[in-house]
Write an enzyme that holds these catalytic residues in place. Sequence first.
Site, PDB file in Angstrom:
ATOM      1  N   SER A   1    -158.806 -14.854 -61.926  1.00  0.00           N
ATOM      2  CA  SER A   1    -159.621 -15.973 -62.395  1.00  0.00           C
ATOM      3  C   SER A   1    -160.911 -15.396 -62.958  1.00  0.00           C
ATOM      4  O   SER A   1    -161.291 -14.266 -62.639  1.00  0.00           O
ATOM      5  CB  SER A   1    -159.948 -16.916 -61.225  1.00  0.00           C
ATOM      6  OG  SER A   1    -160.983 -17.826 -61.554  1.00  0.00           O
TER       7      SER A   1
ATOM      8  N   TYR B   1    -163.401 -17.832 -52.492  1.00  0.00           N
ATOM      9  CA  TYR B   1    -162.479 -17.806 -53.628  1.00  0.00           C
ATOM     10  C   TYR B   1    -162.779 -16.617 -54.533  1.00  0.00           C
ATOM     11  O   TYR B   1    -161.862 -15.885 -54.930  1.00  0.00           O
ATOM     12  CB  TYR B   1    -162.589 -19.116 -54.407  1.00  0.00           C
ATOM     13  CG  TYR B   1    -161.627 -19.195 -55.574  1.00  0.00           C
ATOM     14  CD1 TYR B   1    -160.263 -19.295 -55.365  1.00  0.00           C
ATOM     15  CD2 TYR B   1    -162.092 -19.174 -56.884  1.00  0.00           C
ATOM     16  CE1 TYR B   1    -159.374 -19.360 -56.423  1.00  0.00           C
ATOM     17  CE2 TYR B   1    -161.217 -19.242 -57.951  1.00  0.00           C
ATOM     18  CZ  TYR B   1    -159.853 -19.337 -57.716  1.00  0.00           C
ATOM     19  OH  TYR B   1    -158.976 -19.399 -58.775  1.00  0.00           O
TER      20      TYR B   1
END
Length: 230
Positions: free
Chosen positions: A133, A146
């Site tokens: 990501s 995350y």
Amino acid sequence: MELKDKIAIVTGASKGIGLETAKSLLEAGAKVAGWSRSKPALGHENFLHVETDIRDYASVEQALRQTRERWGDEMAVLVNNAGLGYQGKFEEMPMEEWHAMFETNVNGIFYATRLVLPLMKKRGEGHIINVSSIAGTTGIETMAGYCGSKHAVRGISHSLYKEVRNDGVKVTCIYPGSVKTNFFDAIDTVTANDNMMRPEDVAETILHAIQTHRNFHLVDIEMRPLKPKG
């Protein structure tokens, strides 16, 4: 890689990027095993859904057994797409959410790759796609867990590609920005919208990376919406 009749595995194939990637691989002629907890709405003679908890090594072992029973050992592609994210201040993050992110986003990649990689090395060809990501390239307030897990995906990918390149196996790490998927259901501050990228665009990029010449290797691919605010 020529994909016709090659075996591809996609984790987290029930929706979003995983589902669109499975569709793209099928259209290219591959036989696709979708490893996910939920069964996707995808009917195709060359698609096999295997109920899998990517956080559980025994479950991943069983998924590979079922895939091999259906099609054999010629594993050509592994798309490590399964992932999730939670938002919260560092000192307030529930332990179970922290562990869920690392067990899914990091351990899941280790489990699936550890099992599939020997089969790729044996045949002298393979391509592993790890979905990180933009969060794996930076830090984001209230997203430490995350970001940490997606930074780990980057480090794993960079190390692994150097380890297996001479075995004929490619490892590509992709870094999508905001994509219109269910990922944002668990993020209170962001709502999925049409200004985000489409999951099918990410899937097409993954397919392009896989279909490149055998001696051409895309290591990192960063992608973002052109006009994120419309």
